[in-house]
Design a protein around this motif. Structure first.
Motif, PDB file in Angstrom:
ATOM      1  N   GLY A  16      22.315  -2.225  27.616  1.00  0.00           N
ATOM      2  CA  GLY A  16      21.590  -0.999  27.941  1.00  0.00           C
ATOM      3  C   GLY A  16      22.545   0.052  28.462  1.00  0.00           C
ATOM      4  N   GLY A  17      23.795  -0.019  28.044  1.00  0.00           N
ATOM      5  CA  GLY A  17      24.853   0.843  28.568  1.00  0.00           C
ATOM      6  C   GLY A  17      24.707   2.319  28.264  1.00  0.00           C
ATOM      7  N   THR A  18      23.797   2.691  27.355  1.00  0.00           N
ATOM      8  CA  THR A  18      23.581   4.109  27.065  1.00  0.00           C
ATOM      9  C   THR A  18      22.279   4.621  27.673  1.00  0.00           C
ATOM     10  N   GLY A  19      21.553   3.745  28.354  1.00  0.00           N
ATOM     11  CA  GLY A  19      20.258   4.129  28.917  1.00  0.00           C
ATOM     12  C   GLY A  19      20.374   4.853  30.247  1.00  0.00           C
ATOM     13  N   PHE A  20      19.239   5.136  30.826  1.00  0.00           N
ATOM     14  CA  PHE A  20      19.153   5.911  32.068  1.00  0.00           C
ATOM     15  C   PHE A  20      20.003   5.309  33.184  1.00  0.00           C
ATOM     16  N   LEU A  21      19.815   4.034  33.469  1.00  0.00           N
ATOM     17  CA  LEU A  21      20.623   3.375  34.510  1.00  0.00           C
ATOM     18  C   LEU A  21      21.974   2.931  33.978  1.00  0.00           C
ATOM     19  N   GLY A  22      21.974   2.362  32.765  1.00  0.00           N
ATOM     20  CA  GLY A  22      23.185   1.786  32.202  1.00  0.00           C
ATOM     21  C   GLY A  22      24.338   2.758  32.106  1.00  0.00           C
ATOM     22  N   ARG A  23      24.068   3.984  31.690  1.00  0.00           N
ATOM     23  CA  ARG A  23      25.158   4.954  31.542  1.00  0.00           C
ATOM     24  C   ARG A  23      25.804   5.282  32.885  1.00  0.00           C
ATOM     25  N   ARG A  24      25.038   5.272  33.935  1.00  0.00           N
ATOM     26  CA  ARG A  24      25.593   5.542  35.275  1.00  0.00           C
ATOM     27  C   ARG A  24      26.432   4.349  35.759  1.00  0.00           C
ATOM     28  N   SER A  40      24.723  -1.952  23.037  1.00  0.00           N
ATOM     29  CA  SER A  40      23.556  -1.169  22.681  1.00  0.00           C
ATOM     30  C   SER A  40      23.111  -1.500  21.263  1.00  0.00           C
ATOM     31  N   ARG A  41      21.821  -1.330  20.997  1.00  0.00           N
ATOM     32  CA  ARG A  41      21.323  -1.483  19.627  1.00  0.00           C
ATOM     33  C   ARG A  41      21.842  -0.350  18.749  1.00  0.00           C
ATOM     34  N   HIS A  42      22.242   0.736  19.382  1.00  0.00           N
ATOM     35  CA  HIS A  42      22.714   1.929  18.682  1.00  0.00           C
ATOM     36  C   HIS A  42      24.111   2.288  19.203  1.00  0.00           C
ATOM     37  N   GLU A  61      27.735  -3.382  19.392  1.00  0.00           N
ATOM     38  CA  GLU A  61      26.363  -3.474  18.900  1.00  0.00           C
ATOM     39  C   GLU A  61      25.769  -4.810  19.324  1.00  0.00           C
ATOM     40  N   ALA A  62      24.684  -4.743  20.060  1.00  0.00           N
ATOM     41  CA  ALA A  62      23.993  -5.956  20.497  1.00  0.00           C
ATOM     42  C   ALA A  62      22.551  -5.595  20.821  1.00  0.00           C
ATOM     43  N   ASP A  63      21.666  -6.488  20.482  1.00  0.00           N
ATOM     44  CA  ASP A  63      20.249  -6.325  20.765  1.00  0.00           C
ATOM     45  C   ASP A  63      19.837  -7.496  21.641  1.00  0.00           C
ATOM     46  N   ILE A  64      19.396  -7.201  22.832  1.00  0.00           N
ATOM     47  CA  ILE A  64      19.032  -8.255  23.786  1.00  0.00           C
ATOM     48  C   ILE A  64      17.930  -9.160  23.233  1.00  0.00           C
ATOM     49  N   LEU A  65      17.182  -8.665  22.238  1.00  0.00           N
ATOM     50  CA  LEU A  65      16.124  -9.466  21.631  1.00  0.00           C
ATOM     51  C   LEU A  65      16.627 -10.333  20.477  1.00  0.00           C
ATOM     52  N   ASP A  66      17.911 -10.200  20.141  1.00  0.00           N
ATOM     53  CA  ASP A  66      18.504 -10.957  19.043  1.00  0.00           C
ATOM     54  C   ASP A  66      19.645 -11.809  19.596  1.00  0.00           C
ATOM     55  N   ALA A  83      20.918  -3.886  32.128  1.00  0.00           N
ATOM     56  CA  ALA A  83      20.194  -2.678  32.529  1.00  0.00           C
ATOM     57  C   ALA A  83      19.205  -2.256  31.444  1.00  0.00           C
ATOM     58  N   VAL A  84      18.837  -3.198  30.570  1.00  0.00           N
ATOM     59  CA  VAL A  84      17.893  -2.903  29.493  1.00  0.00           C
ATOM     60  C   VAL A  84      16.506  -2.739  30.092  1.00  0.00           C
ATOM     61  N   SER A  85      15.797  -1.750  29.582  1.00  0.00           N
ATOM     62  CA  SER A  85      14.445  -1.527  30.054  1.00  0.00           C
ATOM     63  C   SER A  85      13.569  -1.077  28.897  1.00  0.00           C
TER      64      SER A  85
END
Length: 137
Positions: A16-24, A40-42, A61-66, A83-85
């Motif tokens: 979740g490194g590009t998300g709201f918390l992850g990037r910080r 990140s998935r993207h 590239e990684a998907d926590i669901l995979d 930090a995935v949400s």
């Protein structure tokens, strides 16, 4: 992860490194001299999000669901931060699946790969009695 051992490569993978918390989190780790993988998935978003960063993280590239995509992302890491949400459920992406099951699976994979530290973080409080499915998860 001895912060005084400057000769050791200290790899931290942030899911979740590009998300709201992850990037910080990624930014702070980079500032402190860690080698950071932003999982990140993207992965193309990593370059966009951190384009102004002097030392960008490695995009992975990684998907926590995979589960098949997690091993490569965590390989060689000394620490993992989850930090995935998920803010809105849709299809198979439910709060229970993302926040609970996937987090547990990532922790188990980290343990199996002998990762030193695992951090599970969320921007929400958890309350099993809440009216909100999101907060209950």
């Amino acid at each position: 992860m001895d912060p005084d051992d400057l000769n050791a490569e200290r790899i931290v993978t942030v899911f979740g490194g590009t998300g709201f918390l992850g990037r910080r989190i990624v930014k702070r780790l980079l500032e402190r001299g860690f080698t950071v993988r932003a999982a990140s998935r993207h992965p193309a978003r990593v370059g966009q999000v951190f384009s102004s960063t002097a030392r960008p993280p490695e995009a992975v590239e990684a998907d926590i669901l995979d589960a098949s995509s997690i091993g490569t992302a965590i390989a060689g890491s000394q620490a993992i931060v989850n930090a995935v949400s998920l803010y809105v459920e849709h299809g198979a992406q439910t709060f229970e699946r993302v926040h609970v099951q996937a987090g547990a699976e990532l922790a188990a994979a980290s343990r199996a790969d002998a990762v030193d530290r695992f951090v599970q973080i969320s921007g929400i409080g958890s309350d099993p009695q809440s009216d909100s499915n999101y907060i209950r998860a």
